[in-house]
Design a protein around this motif. Structure first.
Motif, PDB file in Angstrom:
ATOM      1  N   CYS A   1     -10.788   3.396 -10.748  1.00 33.63           N
ATOM      2  CA  CYS A   1      -9.944   2.156 -10.851  1.00 33.63           C
ATOM      3  C   CYS A   1      -9.908   1.837  -9.491  1.00 33.63           C
ATOM      4  N   GLY A   2     -10.344   2.330  -8.359  1.00 36.10           N
ATOM      5  CA  GLY A   2     -10.270   1.940  -7.102  1.00 36.10           C
ATOM      6  C   GLY A   2      -8.989   2.267  -6.255  1.00 36.10           C
ATOM      7  N   ALA A   3      -8.447   3.520  -6.911  1.00 37.10           N
ATOM      8  CA  ALA A   3      -7.396   4.175  -5.807  1.00 37.10           C
ATOM      9  C   ALA A   3      -7.961   5.554  -5.038  1.00 37.10           C
ATOM     10  N   LYS A   4      -7.044   5.898  -4.277  1.00 33.03           N
ATOM     11  CA  LYS A   4      -7.260   6.993  -3.698  1.00 33.03           C
ATOM     12  C   LYS A   4      -6.238   8.037  -4.116  1.00 33.03           C
ATOM     13  N   THR A   5      -6.768   9.342  -4.730  1.00 33.69           N
ATOM     14  CA  THR A   5      -5.722   9.947  -5.148  1.00 33.69           C
ATOM     15  C   THR A   5      -5.461  11.408  -4.229  1.00 33.69           C
ATOM     16  N   ILE A   6      -4.293  11.790  -4.328  1.00 35.45           N
ATOM     17  CA  ILE A   6      -3.956  13.077  -3.420  1.00 35.45           C
ATOM     18  C   ILE A   6      -2.992  13.869  -4.630  1.00 35.45           C
ATOM     19  N   ILE A   7      -3.137  14.998  -4.863  1.00 32.23           N
ATOM     20  CA  ILE A   7      -2.381  15.720  -5.520  1.00 32.23           C
ATOM     21  C   ILE A   7      -1.171  16.423  -5.160  1.00 32.23           C
TER      22      ILE A   7
ATOM     23  N   ASN B   1      -4.705  -2.223 -13.667  1.00 31.51           N
ATOM     24  CA  ASN B   1      -3.779  -3.338 -13.468  1.00 31.51           C
ATOM     25  C   ASN B   1      -2.489  -2.613 -12.576  1.00 31.51           C
ATOM     26  N   PHE B   2      -2.314  -1.177 -12.988  1.00 31.44           N
ATOM     27  CA  PHE B   2      -1.236  -0.415 -12.049  1.00 31.44           C
ATOM     28  C   PHE B   2      -1.715  -0.179 -10.879  1.00 31.44           C
ATOM     29  N   VAL B   3      -3.138  -0.122 -10.478  1.00 30.97           N
ATOM     30  CA  VAL B   3      -3.648   0.054  -8.854  1.00 30.97           C
ATOM     31  C   VAL B   3      -3.143  -1.332  -8.453  1.00 30.97           C
ATOM     32  N   LYS B   4      -3.521  -2.314  -9.162  1.00 31.06           N
ATOM     33  CA  LYS B   4      -3.338  -3.831  -8.539  1.00 31.06           C
ATOM     34  C   LYS B   4      -1.811  -4.119  -8.139  1.00 31.06           C
ATOM     35  N   ILE B   5      -0.782  -3.559  -9.141  1.00 30.15           N
ATOM     36  CA  ILE B   5       0.676  -3.420  -8.835  1.00 30.15           C
ATOM     37  C   ILE B   5       0.933  -2.853  -7.572  1.00 30.15           C
TER      38      ILE B   5
ATOM     39  N   MET C   1     -21.310  -2.967  15.373  1.00 28.20           N
ATOM     40  CA  MET C   1     -20.648  -1.617  15.217  1.00 28.20           C
ATOM     41  C   MET C   1     -19.278  -1.465  15.078  1.00 28.20           C
ATOM     42  N   LEU C   2     -18.640  -2.424  15.849  1.00 24.63           N
ATOM     43  CA  LEU C   2     -17.332  -2.373  15.500  1.00 24.63           C
ATOM     44  C   LEU C   2     -16.741  -3.270  14.459  1.00 24.63           C
ATOM     45  N   LYS C   3     -17.606  -4.162  14.293  1.00 27.12           N
ATOM     46  CA  LYS C   3     -17.185  -5.129  13.220  1.00 27.12           C
ATOM     47  C   LYS C   3     -17.101  -4.206  11.746  1.00 27.12           C
ATOM     48  N   ARG C   4     -18.514  -3.108  11.847  1.00 27.51           N
ATOM     49  CA  ARG C   4     -18.761  -2.344  10.635  1.00 27.51           C
ATOM     50  C   ARG C   4     -17.607  -1.391  10.480  1.00 27.51           C
ATOM     51  N   ALA C   5     -17.113  -0.893  11.686  1.00 28.45           N
ATOM     52  CA  ALA C   5     -16.142   0.115  11.609  1.00 28.45           C
ATOM     53  C   ALA C   5     -14.689  -0.338  11.017  1.00 28.45           C
ATOM     54  N   PHE C   6     -14.606  -1.799  11.479  1.00 26.36           N
ATOM     55  CA  PHE C   6     -13.226  -2.453  11.139  1.00 26.36           C
ATOM     56  C   PHE C   6     -13.358  -2.576   9.733  1.00 26.36           C
ATOM     57  N   MET C   7     -14.581  -3.092   9.190  1.00 23.55           N
ATOM     58  CA  MET C   7     -14.722  -3.304   7.788  1.00 23.55           C
ATOM     59  C   MET C   7     -14.213  -2.001   6.957  1.00 23.55           C
ATOM     60  N   ARG C   8     -14.908  -0.855   7.246  1.00 22.88           N
ATOM     61  CA  ARG C   8     -14.332   0.355   6.779  1.00 22.88           C
ATOM     62  C   ARG C   8     -13.231   0.765   6.703  1.00 22.88           C
ATOM     63  N   ALA C   9     -12.465   0.450   7.821  1.00 16.39           N
ATOM     64  CA  ALA C   9     -11.089   0.975   8.073  1.00 16.39           C
ATOM     65  C   ALA C   9     -10.349  -0.141   6.946  1.00 16.39           C
ATOM     66  N   GLN C  10     -10.653  -1.419   6.771  1.00 12.13           N
ATOM     67  CA  GLN C  10     -10.109  -2.149   6.230  1.00 12.13           C
ATOM     68  C   GLN C  10     -10.182  -1.919   4.576  1.00 12.13           C
ATOM     69  N   ARG C  11     -11.287  -1.471   4.388  1.00 12.42           N
ATOM     70  CA  ARG C  11     -11.636  -0.824   2.932  1.00 12.42           C
ATOM     71  C   ARG C  11     -10.660   0.100   2.486  1.00 12.42           C
ATOM     72  N   MET C  12     -10.556   1.308   3.416  1.00 10.43           N
ATOM     73  CA  MET C  12     -10.006   2.097   3.182  1.00 10.43           C
ATOM     74  C   MET C  12      -8.319   1.971   3.058  1.00 10.43           C
ATOM     75  N   ARG C  13      -8.041   0.862   3.805  1.00 12.27           N
ATOM     76  CA  ARG C  13      -6.491   0.795   3.782  1.00 12.27           C
ATOM     77  C   ARG C  13      -6.289   0.031   2.748  1.00 12.27           C
ATOM     78  N   THR C  14      -7.211  -0.924   1.964  1.00 12.68           N
ATOM     79  CA  THR C  14      -6.754  -1.448   0.865  1.00 12.68           C
ATOM     80  C   THR C  14      -7.015  -0.487  -0.287  1.00 12.68           C
ATOM     81  N   LYS C  15      -7.412   0.569  -0.220  1.00 15.52           N
ATOM     82  CA  LYS C  15      -7.624   1.464  -1.379  1.00 15.52           C
ATOM     83  C   LYS C  15      -6.077   2.328  -1.355  1.00 15.52           C
ATOM     84  N   PRO C  16      -5.305   1.856  -2.455  1.00  9.91           N
ATOM     85  CA  PRO C  16      -3.927   2.477  -2.200  1.00  9.91           C
ATOM     86  C   PRO C  16      -4.097   4.039  -2.639  1.00  9.91           C
ATOM     87  N   LYS C  17      -3.166   4.751  -1.971  1.00  8.81           N
ATOM     88  CA  LYS C  17      -2.950   6.078  -2.139  1.00  8.81           C
ATOM     89  C   LYS C  17      -2.123   6.293  -3.088  1.00  8.81           C
ATOM     90  N   ILE C  18      -2.459   7.219  -4.205  1.00 17.73           N
ATOM     91  CA  ILE C  18      -1.657   7.410  -5.266  1.00 17.73           C
ATOM     92  C   ILE C  18      -1.455   9.258  -5.338  1.00 17.73           C
TER      93      ILE C  18
END
Lengths: 250, 270
Positions: free
Chosen positions: B58-64, B258-262, B21-38
């Motif tokens: 394109c794999g980003a998290k957006t905030i208005i 490409n921009f999200v990667k940048i 469970m810990l591992k799964r939670a860690f992975m989830r947190a990792q995924r959230m962290r790698t998603k850049p917030k735009i």
């Protein structure tokens, strides 16, 4: 290089795509969202959704479909039908549509065109004109082809352009659903009168028809029946049009 | 402590399952962290939803990030609410907090997108947020779209008001028979560009009447009739395009990826 556009048109009634003949005798063609996705994958340059029930019944266009389409489709799309006020337009645009098309409301209140254009830009305002041949030329019809206003279509197109419309979506009611070709005379008359992009509609039956309306000056060709009935596909049409020397995005 | 207690107890009872469970939670947190917030700036005009949808795809998290002006007057729906509220004091209080909210939004984002459908007259809404925006642009990747590109210049023929003045040059009306210039155009890319990496047939969707002619930072050009105009700019971490990548099908999504990667690269460095 500038490409001419192929635009599938989805006449929507209660979430379903319908196709009529000369604005009457409707037949169902499928679910709006899945058809839209299919055309997008095939390489449509743009999409137009017209809520045909809205204007007639005075209902405002539903924004749910707009939102769903905006989430899944990444090409420009226009939503029309039942847009009467600036607030209606704002609602549709804020839900993710790129352009709105107005027809009856613009004829009855031409000042709606500059109102929307000022707030959202001219490019967001498509003025749809339903025109039918008469003794003098073409007359503008409103309320989904039910009311003859007696206004000259070419003059109205010119006025709409000067009021700030970004594009004109010109439907020939005589040709609509006949598959016998666009009304070329109408398209070239409007093209000469109004200095904004023209989307020709009504009567597309083959690649040849599309070529001739592009040569008459139209910037985009609206298609419905021949695509909904699977008579041809967008890639095939584009290939045929491109081979006639008209630049197509492939 | 209270929330930790049950997991601790479970950990002691079934160590293997708790580890998973810990591992799964860690992975989830990792995924959230790698998603850049735009952060997408909403200045009261334009199609924000499309840009947000495309960036999420394109794999980003957006905030208005709503500008204070967009919150108060320019939004049609909010205008009604504002007139109902007769309490001037309350409005004043809302103004300062909305400005703070906007700055906070930019602060927590990894990158900023200035979208644009509308007129240069929106510059007046932008000039009010000039300071926090410029401060954020120094540190974070920035992407301007259409009007969002034009607003990087100081002025335009379209309307009065001054833009951000980051690039030198003027925004001019296109010399073209039919305006607006709507539709798909092929573009020519100059030199090596991060944004256009991997795009083989660069054809994009344009929708505009004004454009920039000649800039030192040009990375791509296009034509409207015989009128050549700038359609992409790159300067350090600042990118801008005249076309609409969010509406340009697969090519547009590739460019936004490409921009999200940048952004991902830049936020790792920070």
């Amino acid at each position: 290089m500038q490409y001419k556009r192929i635009i599938p048109c989805l006449d929507v009634k209660c979430g379903q795509v319908v196709k009529g003949k000369s604005f009457r005798r409707l037949a169902y063609a499928g679910d709006a969202l899945s058809l839209a996705k299919k055309y997008c994958e095939q390489g449509a340059d743009e999409l137009v959704f017209l809520d045909i029930a809205a204007s007639a019944q005075g209902r405002s266009t539903y924004s749910r479909l707009t939102r769903k389409v905006a989430q899944e489709i990444f090409i420009p799309f226009t939503v029309g039908g039942g847009i009467r006020t600036l607030e209606d337009a704002a609602q549709i645009l804020q839900n993710g549509a790129d352009k709105i098309s107005i027809n009856t409301a613009a004829v009855e209140n031409p000042l709606l065109i500059p109102q929307i254009a000022e707030k959202f830009g001219s490019q967001a305002v498509v003025v749809a004109i339903d025109a039918k041949r008469n003794a003098k030329g073409w007359s503008v019809f409103t309320y989904g082809g039910r009311k003859d206003t007696g206004i000259d279509a070419v003059k109205w197109a010119k006025k709409a352009a000067s009021l700030g419309a970004g594009e004109i979506l010109l439907t020939s009611m005589d040709q609509d659903g006949t598959n016998s070709g666009y009304d070329i005379a109408l398209s070239s008359a409007v093209c000469a009168a109004a200095n904004i992009p023209l989307i020709a509609s009504g009567g597309a039956g083959s690649a040849k028809d599309i070529c001739s309306v592009f040569k008459a000056g139209a910037d985009a060709a609206l298609l419905a029946g021949i695509l909904h009935r699977n008579e041809t596909t967008i890639p095939r049409l584009k290939k045929q049009v491109a081979s006639a020397g008209i630049p197509m995005r492939t | 402590m209270g929330t930790n207690a049950p997991t601790q107890a479970r950990k002691r009872a079934k160590p293997q399952r708790a580890g998973q469970m810990l591992k799964r939670a860690f992975m989830r947190a990792q995924r959230m962290r790698t998603k850049p917030k735009i952060a997408i700036i909403d200045y009261g005009a334009g199609n924000i939803a499309s840009v947000a949808n495309a960036l999420e795809k394109c794999g980003a998290k957006t905030i208005i990030a709503k500008t204070p002006a967009a919150m108060e007057t320019s939004g049609i729906q909010t205008r009604k609410a504002a007139t109902q509220n007769s309490d001037v004091q309350a409005q004043k209080g809302a103004k300062t907090s909305s400005a703070a909210k906007f700055a906070a939004c930019l602060q927590k984002a990894d990158a900023i997108v200035l979208p644009g459908v509308g007129s240069f007259s929106c510059a007046k809404n932008i000039s009010k947020i000039r300071a926090p925006l410029l401060a954020a642009m120094e540190k974070k990747p920035f992407f301007g779209i259409c009007l969002g590109m034009q607003l990087l210049f100081s002025n335009s023929e379209e309307a009065k008001g001054s833009g951000l003045g980051i690039f030198e040059g003027k925004v001019r009306r296109l010399k073209c028979k039919k305006l607006p210039n709507v539709g798909w155009r092929s573009i020519s890319i100059k030199g090596k560009s991060l944004l256009f990496a991997g795009i083989k047939k660069p054809v994009f969707y344009f929708c505009h009447s004004y454009a920039i002619r000649g800039s030192k930072r040009t990375s791509a050009l296009s034509c409207a009739g015989s009128d050549k105009f700038v359609c992409a700019l790159e300067k350090g971490n600042t990118f801008a395009v005249q076309f609409h990548p969010e509406k340009s099908g697969p090519n547009g999504l590739k460019l936004l990826s490409n921009f999200v990667k940048i952004v991902q690269g830049a936020s790792k460095c920070r």
